[in-house]
Design an enzyme around this catalytic site. Structure first.
Site, PDB file in Angstrom:
ATOM      1  N   ASP A   1      -4.619   3.852  -2.176  1.00 38.43           N
ATOM      2  CA  ASP A   1      -5.751   4.207  -1.320  1.00 38.43           C
ATOM      3  C   ASP A   1      -6.260   5.597  -1.657  1.00 38.43           C
ATOM      4  O   ASP A   1      -5.571   6.589  -1.424  1.00 38.43           O
ATOM      5  CB  ASP A   1      -5.310   4.165   0.151  1.00 38.43           C
ATOM      6  CG  ASP A   1      -5.081   2.747   0.617  1.00 38.43           C
ATOM      7  OD1 ASP A   1      -6.042   1.958   0.559  1.00 38.43           O
ATOM      8  OD2 ASP A   1      -3.942   2.420   1.001  1.00 38.43           O
TER       9      ASP A   1
ATOM     10  N   MET B   1      -9.070   8.423  -0.929  1.00 40.72           N
ATOM     11  CA  MET B   1     -10.015   8.814   0.137  1.00 40.72           C
ATOM     12  C   MET B   1     -10.582  10.205  -0.159  1.00 40.72           C
ATOM     13  O   MET B   1      -9.853  11.075  -0.651  1.00 40.72           O
ATOM     14  CB  MET B   1      -9.282   8.837   1.481  1.00 40.72           C
ATOM     15  CG  MET B   1      -8.577   7.531   1.813  1.00 40.72           C
ATOM     16  SD  MET B   1      -7.920   7.539   3.481  1.00 40.72           S
ATOM     17  CE  MET B   1      -6.903   6.051   3.444  1.00 40.72           C
TER      18      MET B   1
ATOM     19  N   HIS C   1      -1.063  -1.220  -4.345  1.00 39.94           N
ATOM     20  CA  HIS C   1      -2.362  -0.832  -3.798  1.00 39.94           C
ATOM     21  C   HIS C   1      -2.371   0.684  -3.582  1.00 39.94           C
ATOM     22  O   HIS C   1      -1.482   1.231  -2.934  1.00 39.94           O
ATOM     23  CB  HIS C   1      -2.546  -1.579  -2.478  1.00 39.94           C
ATOM     24  CG  HIS C   1      -3.856  -1.367  -1.795  1.00 39.94           C
ATOM     25  ND1 HIS C   1      -4.958  -2.142  -2.046  1.00 39.94           N
ATOM     26  CD2 HIS C   1      -4.243  -0.472  -0.847  1.00 39.94           C
ATOM     27  CE1 HIS C   1      -5.964  -1.749  -1.274  1.00 39.94           C
ATOM     28  NE2 HIS C   1      -5.558  -0.730  -0.538  1.00 39.94           N
TER      29      HIS C   1
ATOM     30  N   HIS D   1      -8.117   1.246  -4.431  1.00 34.45           N
ATOM     31  CA  HIS D   1      -9.088   1.088  -3.346  1.00 34.45           C
ATOM     32  C   HIS D   1      -9.804   2.418  -3.155  1.00 34.45           C
ATOM     33  O   HIS D   1      -9.228   3.370  -2.629  1.00 34.45           O
ATOM     34  CB  HIS D   1      -8.312   0.660  -2.079  1.00 34.45           C
ATOM     35  CG  HIS D   1      -9.155   0.440  -0.876  1.00 34.45           C
ATOM     36  ND1 HIS D   1      -8.609   0.226   0.371  1.00 34.45           N
ATOM     37  CD2 HIS D   1     -10.500   0.385  -0.709  1.00 34.45           C
ATOM     38  CE1 HIS D   1      -9.581   0.054   1.247  1.00 34.45           C
ATOM     39  NE2 HIS D   1     -10.731   0.151   0.619  1.00 34.45           N
TER      40      HIS D   1
ATOM     41  N   SER E   1       0.848  -1.191   0.000  1.00 42.90           N
ATOM     42  CA  SER E   1       0.000   0.000   0.000  1.00 42.90           C
ATOM     43  C   SER E   1       0.881   1.237   0.000  1.00 42.90           C
ATOM     44  O   SER E   1       1.605   1.508   0.959  1.00 42.90           O
ATOM     45  CB  SER E   1      -0.897   0.003   1.238  1.00 42.90           C
ATOM     46  OG  SER E   1      -1.487   1.285   1.369  1.00 42.90           O
TER      47      SER E   1
ATOM     48  N   ASP F   1      -6.697  -6.142   4.038  1.00 51.45           N
ATOM     49  CA  ASP F   1      -6.078  -4.820   4.083  1.00 51.45           C
ATOM     50  C   ASP F   1      -6.208  -4.227   5.482  1.00 51.45           C
ATOM     51  O   ASP F   1      -7.317  -4.017   5.963  1.00 51.45           O
ATOM     52  CB  ASP F   1      -6.795  -3.942   3.046  1.00 51.45           C
ATOM     53  CG  ASP F   1      -6.223  -2.549   2.917  1.00 51.45           C
ATOM     54  OD1 ASP F   1      -5.154  -2.274   3.481  1.00 51.45           O
ATOM     55  OD2 ASP F   1      -6.862  -1.727   2.212  1.00 51.45           O
TER      56      ASP F   1
ATOM     57  N   MET G   1     -12.150   4.647  -1.404  1.00 49.33           N
ATOM     58  CA  MET G   1     -12.891   4.922  -0.163  1.00 49.33           C
ATOM     59  C   MET G   1     -13.631   6.236  -0.362  1.00 49.33           C
ATOM     60  O   MET G   1     -13.275   7.282   0.189  1.00 49.33           O
ATOM     61  CB  MET G   1     -11.908   4.966   1.019  1.00 49.33           C
ATOM     62  CG  MET G   1     -11.418   3.566   1.395  1.00 49.33           C
ATOM     63  SD  MET G   1      -9.931   3.568   2.404  1.00 49.33           S
ATOM     64  CE  MET G   1      -8.699   3.597   1.099  1.00 49.33           C
TER      65      MET G   1
ATOM     66  N   MET H   1     -11.551  -5.549   4.925  1.00 54.38           N
ATOM     67  CA  MET H   1     -10.782  -4.604   5.745  1.00 54.38           C
ATOM     68  C   MET H   1     -10.551  -5.184   7.137  1.00 54.38           C
ATOM     69  O   MET H   1     -11.492  -5.616   7.812  1.00 54.38           O
ATOM     70  CB  MET H   1     -11.543  -3.274   5.888  1.00 54.38           C
ATOM     71  CG  MET H   1     -11.658  -2.449   4.619  1.00 54.38           C
ATOM     72  SD  MET H   1     -10.086  -2.071   3.834  1.00 54.38           S
ATOM     73  CE  MET H   1      -9.239  -1.141   5.117  1.00 54.38           C
TER      74      MET H   1
HETATM   75  C1  DX5 Z   1      -6.526   2.007   5.170  1.00 53.71           C
HETATM   76  C2  DX5 Z   1      -6.010   1.570   3.842  1.00 53.71           C
HETATM   77  C3  DX5 Z   1      -4.896   0.604   3.874  1.00 53.71           C
HETATM   78  C4  DX5 Z   1      -3.669   1.080   4.586  1.00 53.71           C
HETATM   79  C5  DX5 Z   1      -3.007  -0.130   5.189  1.00 53.71           C
HETATM   80  O1  DX5 Z   1      -7.698   2.733   4.965  1.00 53.71           O
HETATM   81  O2  DX5 Z   1      -7.051   0.976   3.083  1.00 53.71           O
HETATM   82  O3  DX5 Z   1      -4.564   0.155   2.572  1.00 53.71           O
HETATM   83  O4  DX5 Z   1      -2.749   1.741   3.765  1.00 53.71           O
HETATM   84  O5  DX5 Z   1      -1.935   0.292   5.940  1.00 53.71           O
HETATM   85  P1  DX5 Z   1      -1.217  -0.627   7.011  1.00 53.71           P
HETATM   86  O6  DX5 Z   1      -0.681  -1.814   6.283  1.00 53.71           O
HETATM   87  O7  DX5 Z   1      -0.189   0.272   7.551  1.00 53.71           O
HETATM   88  O8  DX5 Z   1      -2.282  -1.021   8.013  1.00 53.71           O
HETATM   89 ZN    ZN Z   2      -6.463   0.082   1.172  1.00 56.54          ZN
END
Ligand code: DX5
Ligand code: ZN
Length: 218
Positions: A38, A40, A36, A69, A11, A178, A71, A145
């Site tokens: 993220d 948001m 990956h 991903h 990620s 994740d 969000m 998650m």
């Molecule tokens: C959280 C993200 C994850 C995050 C995971 O909302 O979806 O992908 O980056 O990070 P770690 O591996 O540090 O928990």
């Molecule tokens: Zn993620």
């Protein structure tokens, strides 16, 4: 898909963004199977991160599949932009406010496939696995998650383990996990049936990305 062994999807949220290109190349050299990303929106989750311009930069720096991903409360508004930027899979949350209607969620997953991406479906830690069941026939990638979405570096929520086991009982496709994944929690998730491990902190904060990926792969 199953049978190919475990895939590791670092990620990028945990990388050094001042050196994005080098980080992407280093983690790819270290054995990353996917990357990956993220995304948001400050609504679905309280945090804001990156959009299509960053995905485009990552695409230019790497050749591995980009696992996006989303969000976001209205992910469908951005599918084309992320596809144009080089996305390979687009994962939406079934709790997203604009996808609450089952028919809308179904159409949304179909529309992801129609534009040529793999359709991913994710659920928050508090959402029961059953909520996903009606959509598995049009889902190419499940994302369970194991932390509350929004931030990297949180502690693994063990209730995600039986959830993965339950979904694996119904579903033969890719099951990704994740949040708080390291060598130890990754093993628990693999044993439960996950075949794609997303990890941010445990890779990008490790002294050797290669060693970290090798340890998580197990
Ligand atoms: C959280 C993200 C994850 C995050 C995971 O909302 O979806 O992908 O980056 O990070 P770690 O591996 O540090 O928990
Ligand atoms: Zn993620």
């Amino acid at each position: 898909m199953l049978g190919k062994g475990v895939l590791i999807s670092p990620s990028l949220l945990a990388c050094d963004f001042g050196r994005l290109k080098e980080e992407v190349q280093m983690v790819q050299e270290a054995g990353a199977d996917w990357l990956h990303v993220d995304v948001m929106d400050g609504h679905f989750v309280p945090n804001l991160t990156m959009g299509p311009v960053v995905v485009e930069a990552v695409r230019k720096a790497s050749r591995v599949p980009l696992d996006i991903h989303l969000m976001l409360d209205r992910p469908q508004d951005y599918f084309k932009a992320f596809m144009d930027a080089g996305a390979d899979s687009l994962t939406v949350h079934l709790e997203a406010s604009a996808l609450k209607e089952p028919s809308t969620l179904r159409e949304t997953l179909e529309s992801i496939r129609k534009i040529g991406a793999r359709a991913g479906l994710s659920l928050r830690p508090k959402t029961a696995a059953e909520a996903m069941k009606p959509f598995l026939d049009i889902t190419d990638l499940v994302l369970v998650m194991s932390v509350e979405p929004g931030f990297g570096g949180q502690a693994f929520i063990p209730e995600a383990i039986p959830k993965v086991r339950q979904i694996r009982g119904w579903y033969q496709g890719d099951i990704s996990v994740d949040g708080g994944i390291n060598a130890e929690t990754g093993k628990l998730m693999k044993d439960a049936g996950a075949n794609v491990l997303v990890a941010g902190t445990s890779i990008f904060r490790a002294p050797s990305y290669k060693e970290a990926i090798r340890a998580i792969r197990g």
